[in-house]
Design an enzyme around this catalytic site. Structure first.
Site, mmCIF file in Angstrom:
data_model
loop_
_atom_site.group_PDB
_atom_site.id
_atom_site.type_symbol
_atom_site.label_atom_id
_atom_site.label_comp_id
_atom_site.label_asym_id
_atom_site.label_seq_id
_atom_site.Cartn_x
_atom_site.Cartn_y
_atom_site.Cartn_z
ATOM 1 N N GLU A 111 2.889 -4.606 9.475
ATOM 2 C CA GLU A 111 2.891 -4.551 8.011
ATOM 3 C C GLU A 111 1.490 -4.365 7.453
ATOM 4 O O GLU A 111 0.510 -4.863 8.020
ATOM 5 C CB GLU A 111 3.489 -5.825 7.391
ATOM 6 C CG GLU A 111 4.969 -5.752 7.089
ATOM 7 C CD GLU A 111 5.812 -6.166 8.267
ATOM 8 O OE1 GLU A 111 7.027 -5.932 8.233
ATOM 9 O OE2 GLU A 111 5.255 -6.722 9.221
ATOM 10 N N THR A 112 1.451 -3.636 6.345
ATOM 11 C CA THR A 112 0.256 -3.541 5.510
ATOM 12 C C THR A 112 0.615 -4.096 4.137
ATOM 13 O O THR A 112 1.630 -3.707 3.552
ATOM 14 C CB THR A 112 -0.229 -2.092 5.392
ATOM 15 O OG1 THR A 112 -0.632 -1.620 6.686
ATOM 16 C CG2 THR A 112 -1.407 -1.975 4.444
#
Length: 288
Positions: A46-47
């Protein structure tokens, strides 16, 4: 475009363990497609994108921010480890002065507060319901073969399938289990399942630290073969194991190669506090 960007390892007190997340600070609105492009470039599970809610807000002074999470292939409605990483960046790198931060997200308002030995996330608890084995038999057998299964539950809120393995299995079995995730999206393509949780009951202790339960998490439907440590999965696991163990305070370990620890406290208001550490391992500027 120049954006401050960080990588933090979440649910660990040691660098290069836990779950790494990228955290991007947005001074102004980003073009919609750019979120996904940046997440694809970072290529982590995830970002996170933290944005100001008002033009006059400050990353050092404000206590409320917008927060979104993207895998390399899609946006997701909830991500625990990237929320923890975001709070760590604001608290420890940006030197935000508040004791509690509120993030406005697709899953409602989520709070993160300072603790002496980590950061506490205030998350919803998602109940599980009994799942008929025959409806998911092909999926489970493709993933874990003839491994003995003790219980199967489904979370309608998160679309996660929880598979409790036999109590005859221990942590070492779960850690070494070969899980085949590649065929799962083709087997389950109705959209009902978006994540697979495997879990086993913990042990009372001995030479190792006692944990109430262990887990691993797989989400090939959103481009994540195996997630190292998953806060959102523990919004489901905490509900299940609290009922099974009749406990409100629990300690959990996610048995990925990197591994991660979570301290869990179910609250009277139907939410859960999930505490973990975070280590910032990289900071820089995105210049594209």
């Amino acid at each position: 475009m120049k954006l401050p960007i960080f990588i933090a390892d979440a649910f660990t007190a040691t660098a290069f363990r836990g779950n790494p997340a990228a955290v991007c600070l947005l001074e102004r609105t980003l073009e919609e497609d750019a979120h996904q492009q940046i997440a694809r470039e970072m290529n982590l599970s995830e970002t996170a994108f933290i944005r100001k809610l008002q033009p006059t807000d400050s990353f050092t002074q404000s206590s409320r921010f917008g927060l979104r999470w993207f895998t390399p292939v899609s946006e997701v409605p909830l991500c625990g480890h990237a929320t923890l990483a975001s709070a760590a960046v604001l608290f420890h790198k940006i030197q935000n002065r508040n004791s509690t931060l509120t993030f406005v997200t697709m899953s409602g308002e989520l709070k993160a507060r300072r603790a002496e030995d980590g950061i506490v996330l205030d998350f919803p608890v998602y109940p599980t319901f009994p799942q008929d084995f025959h409806e998911v038999e092909d999926l489970i057998k493709a993933a874990i073969g003839d491994t003995l299964v003790q219980d199967i539950r489904y979370s309608t809120d998160t679309r996660k399938l929880l598979v409790r393995l036999s109590d005859s299995y221990d942590r070492s079995f779960l850690e070494s289990l070969k899980v085949n995730t590649e065929p799962l999206p083709a087997i389950e393509k109705t959209g009902k399942v978006r994540g697979l949780i495997l879990t086993v009951k913990g042990e009372p202790g001995g030479q190792t630290a006692p944990y109430d339960f262990y887990s691993r998490y797989f989400a090939p439907w959103v481009g994540i073969a195996e997630d190292p440590v998953t806060g959102s999965a523990h919004t489901v696991l905490s509900s299940y194991w609290s009922q099974q163990l009749r406990k409100k305070e629990m300690r959990a370990f996610q048995c990925s190669r990197r591994g991660g620890e979570l301290d869990i406290s179910l609250r009277p208001d139907g939410r859960v506090d999930i505490k973990g550490g975070a280590v910032i391992v990289l900071e820089g500027t995105l210049t594209a």
